[in-house]
Design a protein around this motif. Structure first.
Motif, PDB file in Angstrom:
ATOM      1  N   ILE A 268       0.835  -1.203   0.000  1.00 54.72           N
ATOM      2  CA  ILE A 268       0.000   0.000   0.000  1.00 54.72           C
ATOM      3  C   ILE A 268       0.868   1.251   0.000  1.00 54.72           C
ATOM      4  O   ILE A 268       0.628   2.211  -0.757  1.00 54.72           O
ATOM      5  CB  ILE A 268      -0.952  -0.008   1.213  1.00 54.72           C
ATOM      6  CG1 ILE A 268      -1.908  -1.193   1.125  1.00 54.72           C
ATOM      7  CG2 ILE A 268      -1.728   1.293   1.295  1.00 54.72           C
ATOM      8  CD1 ILE A 268      -2.763  -1.382   2.367  1.00 54.72           C
ATOM      9  N   GLY A 269       1.908   1.257   0.851  1.00 55.12           N
ATOM     10  CA  GLY A 269       2.798   2.411   0.895  1.00 55.12           C
ATOM     11  C   GLY A 269       3.539   2.625  -0.409  1.00 55.12           C
ATOM     12  O   GLY A 269       3.729   3.767  -0.847  1.00 55.12           O
ATOM     13  N   GLY A 270       3.958   1.532  -1.062  1.00 53.14           N
ATOM     14  CA  GLY A 270       4.644   1.664  -2.343  1.00 53.14           C
ATOM     15  C   GLY A 270       3.754   2.261  -3.414  1.00 53.14           C
ATOM     16  O   GLY A 270       4.201   3.102  -4.209  1.00 53.14           O
ATOM     17  N   ASP A 271       2.495   1.805  -3.443  1.00 56.75           N
ATOM     18  CA  ASP A 271       1.550   2.374  -4.416  1.00 56.75           C
ATOM     19  C   ASP A 271       1.349   3.858  -4.173  1.00 56.75           C
ATOM     20  O   ASP A 271       1.326   4.668  -5.122  1.00 56.75           O
ATOM     21  CB  ASP A 271       0.210   1.649  -4.327  1.00 56.75           C
ATOM     22  CG  ASP A 271       0.283   0.240  -4.917  1.00 56.75           C
ATOM     23  OD1 ASP A 271       1.228  -0.037  -5.676  1.00 56.75           O
ATOM     24  OD2 ASP A 271      -0.608  -0.577  -4.601  1.00 56.75           O
ATOM     25  N   LEU A 272       1.187   4.248  -2.917  1.00 51.91           N
ATOM     26  CA  LEU A 272       0.992   5.657  -2.602  1.00 51.91           C
ATOM     27  C   LEU A 272       2.229   6.477  -2.937  1.00 51.91           C
ATOM     28  O   LEU A 272       2.117   7.630  -3.401  1.00 51.91           O
ATOM     29  CB  LEU A 272       0.630   5.824  -1.114  1.00 51.91           C
ATOM     30  CG  LEU A 272      -0.710   5.229  -0.684  1.00 51.91           C
ATOM     31  CD1 LEU A 272      -0.893   5.350   0.831  1.00 51.91           C
ATOM     32  CD2 LEU A 272      -1.866   5.941  -1.402  1.00 51.91           C
ATOM     33  N   ALA A 273       3.421   5.885  -2.700  1.00 49.40           N
ATOM     34  CA  ALA A 273       4.657   6.601  -3.041  1.00 49.40           C
ATOM     35  C   ALA A 273       4.786   6.749  -4.555  1.00 49.40           C
ATOM     36  O   ALA A 273       5.226   7.794  -5.052  1.00 49.40           O
ATOM     37  CB  ALA A 273       5.854   5.856  -2.472  1.00 49.40           C
ATOM     38  N   ALA A 274       4.390   5.710  -5.294  1.00 50.65           N
ATOM     39  CA  ALA A 274       4.460   5.783  -6.758  1.00 50.65           C
ATOM     40  C   ALA A 274       3.495   6.841  -7.301  1.00 50.65           C
ATOM     41  O   ALA A 274       3.779   7.481  -8.325  1.00 50.65           O
ATOM     42  CB  ALA A 274       4.128   4.420  -7.359  1.00 50.65           C
ATOM     43  N   GLN A 275       2.385   7.013  -6.604  1.00 46.10           N
ATOM     44  CA  GLN A 275       1.421   8.020  -7.025  1.00 46.10           C
ATOM     45  C   GLN A 275       1.829   9.418  -6.595  1.00 46.10           C
ATOM     46  O   GLN A 275       1.177  10.400  -6.964  1.00 46.10           O
ATOM     47  CB  GLN A 275       0.042   7.700  -6.448  1.00 46.10           C
ATOM     48  CG  GLN A 275      -0.546   6.387  -6.949  1.00 46.10           C
ATOM     49  CD  GLN A 275      -1.786   5.986  -6.174  1.00 46.10           C
ATOM     50  OE1 GLN A 275      -2.346   6.784  -5.430  1.00 46.10           O
ATOM     51  NE2 GLN A 275      -2.205   4.729  -6.349  1.00 46.10           N
ATOM     52  N   GLY A 276       2.848   9.510  -5.745  1.00 48.59           N
ATOM     53  CA  GLY A 276       3.296  10.793  -5.256  1.00 48.59           C
ATOM     54  C   GLY A 276       2.516  11.303  -4.073  1.00 48.59           C
ATOM     55  O   GLY A 276       2.705  12.445  -3.641  1.00 48.59           O
ATOM     56  N   THR A 277       1.644  10.461  -3.492  1.00 48.56           N
ATOM     57  CA  THR A 277       0.849  10.878  -2.336  1.00 48.56           C
ATOM     58  C   THR A 277       1.718  11.021  -1.102  1.00 48.56           C
ATOM     59  O   THR A 277       1.528  11.944  -0.288  1.00 48.56           O
ATOM     60  CB  THR A 277      -0.275   9.877  -2.077  1.00 48.56           C
ATOM     61  OG1 THR A 277      -1.040   9.709  -3.271  1.00 48.56           O
ATOM     62  CG2 THR A 277      -1.182  10.339  -0.956  1.00 48.56           C
ATOM     63  N   ILE A 278       2.657  10.085  -0.918  1.00 49.35           N
ATOM     64  CA  ILE A 278       3.604  10.152   0.193  1.00 49.35           C
ATOM     65  C   ILE A 278       4.995   9.907  -0.350  1.00 49.35           C
ATOM     66  O   ILE A 278       5.172   9.413  -1.488  1.00 49.35           O
ATOM     67  CB  ILE A 278       3.283   9.110   1.291  1.00 49.35           C
ATOM     68  CG1 ILE A 278       3.346   7.683   0.709  1.00 49.35           C
ATOM     69  CG2 ILE A 278       1.921   9.374   1.918  1.00 49.35           C
ATOM     70  CD1 ILE A 278       3.181   6.601   1.756  1.00 49.35           C
ATOM     71  N   SER A 279       5.995  10.235   0.458  1.00 50.89           N
ATOM     72  CA  SER A 279       7.375  10.002   0.036  1.00 50.89           C
ATOM     73  C   SER A 279       7.769   8.555   0.297  1.00 50.89           C
ATOM     74  O   SER A 279       7.163   7.878   1.141  1.00 50.89           O
ATOM     75  CB  SER A 279       8.311  10.932   0.809  1.00 50.89           C
ATOM     76  OG  SER A 279       8.315  10.584   2.191  1.00 50.89           O
ATOM     77  N   PRO A 280       8.788   8.034  -0.389  1.00 52.54           N
ATOM     78  CA  PRO A 280       9.254   6.669  -0.105  1.00 52.54           C
ATOM     79  C   PRO A 280       9.704   6.491   1.349  1.00 52.54           C
ATOM     80  O   PRO A 280       9.534   5.414   1.925  1.00 52.54           O
ATOM     81  CB  PRO A 280      10.434   6.497  -1.078  1.00 52.54           C
ATOM     82  CG  PRO A 280      10.141   7.438  -2.204  1.00 52.54           C
ATOM     83  CD  PRO A 280       9.460   8.612  -1.573  1.00 52.54           C
TER      84      PRO A 280
END
Length: 556
Positions: A268-280
């Motif tokens: 889930i975190g990786g998807d959000l990071a890929a979308q630019g919602t959160i940082s890696p």
């Protein structure tokens, strides 16, 4: 209410402040562990990202590294403090529980107490209390700390990472961890009970083997008994092996749960990071915190594996301590005694055992005056020892009445009754310690043993000359009075009873195991020492008849 819940409330009541401090430290340890791994993951990921972006020179390495050091050292200090506080509080609570257990046993009928004197029963009582140390240390406190940490971690992940990551991690641990712990408790309950029962059997059998080794060897049964001990030990080893296997499987299940939670957080975190919602780096926090939360279930695994043992022990302890936790009853008013009444008056006394075809003895009626000696005779099983227990107020009669100094026994406050009459059973108990310490048991709490009085009672029972060359009052005895012969141990118990100077002294087979001359000197010495005391003597020996003023024979 569940036995474990009732015991938890009782243990917490012993020192609630200490347990609250221990719980706070337990939560601190878990929270710091999760924060340490989460911060470390964020630090490494953020530093790598800064390096790749070519801005590493401007990245603040110092504050995150200081935070890592603070969390690492703080976690170690909190863990040390948690161990000290929780173990100290648990030991205090168990000490209070032992007092309640003894108070509960003291309220039991005399015959029930007598059955608790065996090695098996005493081992069971000791083991049951010891089993409950894990209730707070490995079940209640870890469960509360785990719940608080999981909720706190969910709030932190919701704020620092994303709500979806927080819900995923909490859901996986709630479902997977809860299922793993429930299955552990269910699978381990029977092996835990089996292992505990086998351990008690092993202790009792080993004790019997060591104590009766010579008799077993003479009877040719030593090898058979050793084989029996080995069989019991094998049964316990088998149960322990099943428990170990269950705990290993539980550990694997908890590890799988942590892996699934970390995978969910990473996905889930990786998807959000890929979308630019959160940082890696923020996504890394969810992954590492999910891994760290596996520690919240670590101690609970062992507690769940022992829950079968705790349930059995808790039920037995509660049964014995029922009614022993409240405030002690107010002392009864002193019993008014009559100066003109006989020392002891028995009217129509009898005892009928439940289910028996007829009474064990009775009806009996007699009087005993101060300074008088009454001999009770009868065949084995006629109820002589039971009669003494009834006269001492230890067993309630089926019918009839007993009055001491003009007042019925039930009207006497317990402390005053025990000061007025003393019963020396057929098998009296001595403690490991000096002769003086054994005699001092007869004195009121806090009273000092006077050397002159102690020597007088030992001389009265013809024991001083035998003890003086070996240290006298300072002679140290082993457990149960080891170091004295059977006759010497019995006479030491008689001396201890005489030291109380009771108005009524009851003796069950006091001359058993003594040669006629020693028996005569012992009984004569007791009468010289207690000229005004009434004495009731149970004996099979014909020569004791001449030392009594009257005789009562019990018929079978």
């Amino acid at each position: 209410m569940s036995p474990l819940l009732r015991l938890t409330r009782r243990l917490l009541a012993a020192d609630p402040r200490a347990f609250r401090r221990g719980l706070a430290l337990s939560i601190t340890v878990l929270v710091m562990g999760a924060a340490l791994l989460g911060l470390s993951g964020w630090f490494v990921t953020a530093a790598a990202a800064a390096g790749l972006a070519g801005v590493g020179i401007g990245f603040d390495f110092f504050r995150p590294s200081a935070g890592v050091r603070f969390l690492a050292l703080g976690r170690s200090a909190a863990r040390y403090g948690e161990r000290l506080v929780t173990h100290d509080a648990t030991l205090r609570a168990l000490a209070a529980l032992r007092v309640q257990l003894l108070a509960g046993i003291a309220r039991l009928p005399h015959e029930v107490q007598s059955r608790l004197r065996g090695a098996r029963a005493l081992n069971r009582l000791t083991s049951d209390v010891d089993a409950l140390d894990g209730l707070m240390l490995r079940l209640v406190l870890p469960a509360l700390a785990a719940l608080a940490t999981q909720i706190g971690a969910a709030v932190a992940l919701w704020t620092l990472v994303a709500p979806a990551v927080a819900l995923a991690v909490l859901g996986v641990y709630a479902a997977g961890g809860g299922l793993a712990l429930w299955l552990t408790a269910r699978a381990a309950r029977h092996p835990a009970e089996t292992a505990e029962t086998a351990l008690q059997d092993l202790r009792a059998a080993t004790f019997d083997l060591v104590r009766n080794r010579a008799d077993l060897a003479i009877a040719g049964a030593l090898e058979d008994w050793q084989g029996r001990v080995g069989t019991i030990a094998a049964r316990e080893d088998g149960a322990r092996a099943r428990l170990d296997a269950i705990e290993r499987a539980s550990g694997a299940a908890v590890g799988l749960t942590a892996a699934l939670a970390a995978t969910a957080a990473l996905g889930i975190g990786g998807d959000l990071a890929a979308q630019g919602t959160i940082s890696p780096a923020r996504a890394a926090i969810g992954f590492f915190v999910a891994l760290a939360l596996a520690e919240t279930l670590g101690q609970l695994r062992r507690g769940m594996a022992e829950i079968g043992r705790m349930l059995g022990a808790g039920s037995r302890v509660l049964e014995l301590t029922e009614g022993a936790t409240g405030a002690p009853p107010a002392p009864a008013a002193p019993a008014p005694v009559s100066a003109t009444a006989p020392l002891l008056q028995v009217a129509g006394l009898g005892l009928h055992r439940p289910g028996a075809a007829g009474p064990l003895f009775g009806p009996l009626s007699f009087r005993l005056a101060p300074g008088e000696t009454l001999l009770v005779t009868g065949a084995s099983g006629a109820g002589k020892s039971t009669l003494l227990a009834v006269l001492a107020g230890l067993i309630a009669p089926s019918h009839g009445a007993v009055a001491l100094k003009g007042q019925p026994l039930p009207d006497w406050p317990e402390a005053e009754l025990r000061a007025a009459l003393t019963l020396v059973p057929q098998r009296p108990q001595l403690i490991g310690g000096t002769v003086a310490e054994n005699l001092a048991l007869a004195l009121p709490e806090g009273a000092a043993l006077e050397h002159g009085a102690a020597r007088a009672v030992l001389e009265a029972v013809d024991l001083w000359d035998a003890l003086a060359p070996r240290g006298g009052l300072d002679l140290r005895l082993g457990e149960g009075g080891a170091g004295l012969s059977g006759g010497q141990a019995k006479r030491l118990a008689l001396a201890r009873a005489a030291l109380r100077r009771p108005a009524l002294l009851m003796l069950d087979e006091p001359t058993e195991g003594l040669d006629p001359a020693t028996a005569a000197r012992t009984l004569a010495g007791l009468r010289r020492l207690l000229p005004e005391s009434g004495i009731i003597l149970v004996s099979h020996r014909a020569e004791d008849l001449g030392r009594a003023d009257r005789r009562i024979a019990l018929e079978t």
